[in-house]
Scaffold this active site. Structure first.
Site, PDB file in Angstrom:
ATOM      1  N   LYS A   1      12.009   9.693  -6.294  1.00 22.80           N
ATOM      2  CA  LYS A   1      11.537   9.054  -7.659  1.00 22.80           C
ATOM      3  C   LYS A   1      10.554   9.937  -8.227  1.00 22.80           C
ATOM      4  O   LYS A   1      10.625  10.558  -9.298  1.00 22.80           O
ATOM      5  CB  LYS A   1      10.614   7.706  -7.455  1.00 22.80           C
TER       6      LYS A   1
ATOM      7  N   ARG B   1       5.754  -3.087  -7.814  1.00 22.67           N
ATOM      8  CA  ARG B   1       6.307  -3.250  -6.702  1.00 22.67           C
ATOM      9  C   ARG B   1       6.263  -4.843  -6.226  1.00 22.67           C
ATOM     10  O   ARG B   1       6.969  -5.228  -5.115  1.00 22.67           O
ATOM     11  CB  ARG B   1       5.687  -2.477  -5.411  1.00 22.67           C
TER      12      ARG B   1
ATOM     13  N   ARG C   1      10.551  15.496   4.796  1.00 24.21           N
ATOM     14  CA  ARG C   1       9.376  15.619   3.889  1.00 24.21           C
ATOM     15  C   ARG C   1       7.979  15.659   4.641  1.00 24.21           C
ATOM     16  O   ARG C   1       7.070  16.538   4.376  1.00 24.21           O
ATOM     17  CB  ARG C   1       9.232  14.771   2.674  1.00 24.21           C
TER      18      ARG C   1
ATOM     19  N   ARG D   1       1.592  14.088   4.777  1.00 21.09           N
ATOM     20  CA  ARG D   1       1.355  12.292   4.524  1.00 21.09           C
ATOM     21  C   ARG D   1       1.366  11.938   5.785  1.00 21.09           C
ATOM     22  O   ARG D   1       2.527  11.899   6.411  1.00 21.09           O
ATOM     23  CB  ARG D   1       2.344  12.078   3.377  1.00 21.09           C
TER      24      ARG D   1
ATOM     25  N   ARG E   1       7.740   0.814   5.554  1.00 20.12           N
ATOM     26  CA  ARG E   1       7.778   1.050   4.299  1.00 20.12           C
ATOM     27  C   ARG E   1       9.106   0.423   3.597  1.00 20.12           C
ATOM     28  O   ARG E   1       9.019  -0.178   2.564  1.00 20.12           O
ATOM     29  CB  ARG E   1       7.377   2.512   3.697  1.00 20.12           C
TER      30      ARG E   1
HETATM   31  P1  AMP Z   1       4.517   6.040  -2.505  1.00 27.55           P
HETATM   32  O1  AMP Z   1       3.926   7.356  -2.921  1.00 27.55           O
HETATM   33  O2  AMP Z   1       4.935   5.234  -3.904  1.00 27.55           O
HETATM   34  O3  AMP Z   1       5.438   6.082  -1.440  1.00 27.55           O
HETATM   35  O4  AMP Z   1       3.374   5.113  -2.168  1.00 27.55           O
HETATM   36  C1  AMP Z   1       2.655   5.254  -0.864  1.00 27.55           C
HETATM   37  C2  AMP Z   1       1.854   4.369  -0.422  1.00 27.55           C
HETATM   38  O5  AMP Z   1       0.971   3.671  -1.467  1.00 27.55           O
HETATM   39  C3  AMP Z   1       2.531   2.970  -0.494  1.00 27.55           C
HETATM   40  O6  AMP Z   1       3.297   2.611   0.943  1.00 27.55           O
HETATM   41  C4  AMP Z   1       1.637   1.609  -0.637  1.00 27.55           C
HETATM   42  O7  AMP Z   1       0.843   1.606   0.708  1.00 27.55           O
HETATM   43  C5  AMP Z   1       0.793   2.349  -1.780  1.00 27.55           C
HETATM   44  N1  AMP Z   1       1.203   1.987  -2.910  1.00 27.55           N
HETATM   45  C6  AMP Z   1       1.632   2.743  -3.818  1.00 27.55           C
HETATM   46  N2  AMP Z   1       2.042   1.853  -5.044  1.00 27.55           N
HETATM   47  C7  AMP Z   1       1.868   0.747  -4.766  1.00 27.55           C
HETATM   48  C8  AMP Z   1       1.979  -0.394  -5.594  1.00 27.55           C
HETATM   49  N3  AMP Z   1       2.494  -0.663  -6.737  1.00 27.55           N
HETATM   50  N4  AMP Z   1       1.353  -1.549  -4.926  1.00 27.55           N
HETATM   51  C9  AMP Z   1       0.914  -1.587  -3.642  1.00 27.55           C
HETATM   52  N5  AMP Z   1       0.845  -0.574  -3.082  1.00 27.55           N
HETATM   53  C10 AMP Z   1       1.152   0.601  -3.476  1.00 27.55           C
END
Ligand code: AMP
Length: 374
Positions: A198, A273, A312, A318, A330
Site C-alpha cells: 500500500k 481498519r 523489509r 520497524r 498483524r
Molecule cells: P501500518 O503502517 O499501516 O502497517 O500500521 C502500523 C501499525 O499502526 C498497525 O499495526 C497498528 O498498530 C497501527 N495503526 C495504523 N493504522 C491504524 C488504524 N487505522 N487503526 C488502528 N491502528 C492503526
C-alpha cells in the site's frame, strides 16, 4: 505552499503540478544512458518531431556523449477533422538518412497516429535502422503495432502540458509538467493486509493523481519518533501488532484531513481498519460534501506477506517488521477486524480487488486502470 497555490491557468483551463523538473530530468538521464551505451560506435541521426519535442531533443543531445547529428521534422495531425486521422508533413526532412541509424525523438505518444506517419516516411528513405524514443507514452490509448524502443514514462490518459507540450500554444516553456485539473474530488481507500504494498503504491499514485497521502501508520511512527503523548500511547499497541483504539485513531485522522482542506483528494492508507473507522470516515467526508470514491484492495497471499515484511524489516527499522510472531499477529488482526470492510464497500459498489503480486509498475498500472474509471 498548498497544491492550489501552484495551480496555473492557460487560456480557459487550470492545470496542477504533475511531474517536477527533477523527475523529468531523471527520466531523460535514463533514456540517455541507454542511448550512450547502444550508439557509441556510430554517428546516429536524431530526428525531433516538432513542435513538442524541442526541449526533450535538447536535453537528450546535451547528454549524448559521442558524435551525432540532429534534424527536425514537423507533422500536423488532422485527427477529428478527417475520420482517418490523416497526418501531413509540414516541414520536410532535409537531412540524408540513407544507410544511417535514425533515432526518432518524440515528446509524447498517445494514439500513435503521428508516429505511424513518420515511420512510413522514414520507411522509404533506406535508413540502416530506425529507433523510437518517447519521453511519455499513454499505453491505454496507444493502438499501433510499432514497438517504442525507449519510453521515459508510461502515463495515464490525462491531458498534460509543459516541457515542450502545449495547450493551444501555451505552456511549452514550463520546465515541469502539469496536468489538467479535475474539479471532482477523488478519495481512495487503499486497502490490503500489512505488506501488500500500500505504501509503495500510494507514493506513486499520489503524484499521478495529485492526491494527499495519509498513512495512519506513518503518522503514528512520526509521533513515536518525536515522543509525543499520542506516540507513547500508540507504541504499546503497535509493538504488539494490535490496533490502536478507534477513538485515538479517528481523532488523529480527522486532524490530518483538516490540515489539507484544499486537497484534490486523499489516499487513505491503513485507514479505515474497523467498521467504526469506516463510519467515521463517511461522516467526515460527507460533512465536506464528498465521499469515498473507491476502496482499491491489493490482494496478496499470507506467506508472500510474511516474507516481504521480514525482508523489509532488515532495513525499515520497524520493530513490528522484525519479529515473525508480531507480523503474523498483524495479519491475523487484519482478517479478524479489518477484512470485513471489503463487504462494507462492496455493498456500496465501491470495492475493487487488484492482484498485488508482480512488478511494482505492473501493479501501479492495474490500480490506475481502476482509478481512471472513477
Ligand atoms: P501500518 O503502517 O499501516 O502497517 O500500521 C502500523 C501499525 O499502526 C498497525 O499495526 C497498528 O498498530 C497501527 N495503526 C495504523 N493504522 C491504524 C488504524 N487505522 N487503526 C488502528 N491502528 C492503526
Amino acid at each position: 505552499m498548498s497544491i492550489l497555490d501552484k495551480t496555473i491557468t492557460l487560456h480557459d483551463l487550470k492545470f496542477v503540478p504533475y511531474l517536477s523538473e527533477e523527475k523529468v530530468s531523471k527520466v531523460i538521464d535514463e533514456i540517455a544512458a541507454q542511448l550512450n551505451q547502444e550508439f557509441r560506435n556510430e554517428v546516429p541521426v536524431f530526428i525531433g518531431v516538432l513542435n513538442g519535442s524541442f526541449m526533450f531533443v535538447s536535453e537528450i543531445l546535451k547528454r549524448f556523449q559521442y558524435d551525432c547529428e540532429v534534424s527536425f521534422i514537423k507533422l500536423k495531425s488532422y485527427d477529428g477533422v478527417t475520420s482517418s486521422g490523416d497526418v501531413q508533413e509540414i516541414l520536410g526532412l532535409e537531412q540524408s538518412v540513407v544507410n544511417r541509424t535514425v533515432i526518432v525523438l518524440e515528446d509524447i505518444i498517445d494514439t500513435g497516429t503521428t508516429l505511424e506517419a513518420l515511420l512510413e516516411i522514414l520507411g522509404n528513405k533506406n535508413c540502416k535502422q530506425v529507433k523510437v524514443a518517447s519521453l511519455f507514452l499513454k499505453p491505454e490509448v496507444y493502438t499501433k503495432k510499432y514497438k517504442i524502443d525507449y519510453v521515459g514514462m508510461n502515463i495515464p490518459d490525462r491531458f498534460i502540458v509543459g516541457y515542450g507540450l502545449d495547450y493551444n500554444g501555451l505552456g511549452r516553456n514550463l520546465t515541469s509538467v502539469y496536468q489538467l485539473k479535475s474539479e471532482k474530488m477523488t478519495n481512495l481507500v487503499l486497502f490490503g493486509p500489512p505488506g501488500a504494498g500500500k505504501g509503495t503504491q500510494a507514493e506513486v499514485l499520489k503524484d499521478t493523481y495529485n492526491l494527499v497521502h495519509i498513512s495512519t501508520g506513518d503518522v503514528f511512527r512520526y509521533n513515536i519518533k518525536n515522543a509525543t503523548e499520542l506516540g507513547t500511547l500508540a507504541k504499546s499497541y503497535i509493538d504488539k501488532g494490535q490496533l490502536v483504539p478507534d477513538e485515538v485513531t479517528i481523532n488523529m485522522l480527522n486532524a490530518e484531513v483538516e490540515k489539507n482542506l484544499e486537497a484534490k483528494g486523499f489516499i487513505f492508507d491503513g485507514f479505515p481498519r474497523t467498521a467504526a473507522q469506516a463510519d467515521a470516515l463517511e461522516n467526515l467526508l460527507s460533512a465536506k460534501g464528498v465521499s469515498v470514491s473507491a476502496m482499491v484492495a491489493l490482494e496478496v497471499n499470507d506467506e508472500v506477506l510474511v516474507q516481504r515484511l521480514l525482508e523489509r524489516g532488515k532495513t525499515s527499522g520497524r520493530a513490528d517488521d522484525a519479529d515473525e510472531s508480531v507480523i503474523r499477529n498483524r495479519i491475523k488482526v487484519y482478517y479478524d477486524e479489518t477484512a470485513i470492510l471489503k463487504e462494507y464497500y462492496q455493498k456500496q459498489d465501491k470495492y475493487f480487488g487488484i492482484d498485488g503480486i508482480g512488478a511494482i509498475d505492473e501493479i501501479t498500472t492495474r490500480l490506475s486502470t481502476v482509478i481512471d474509471t472513477l
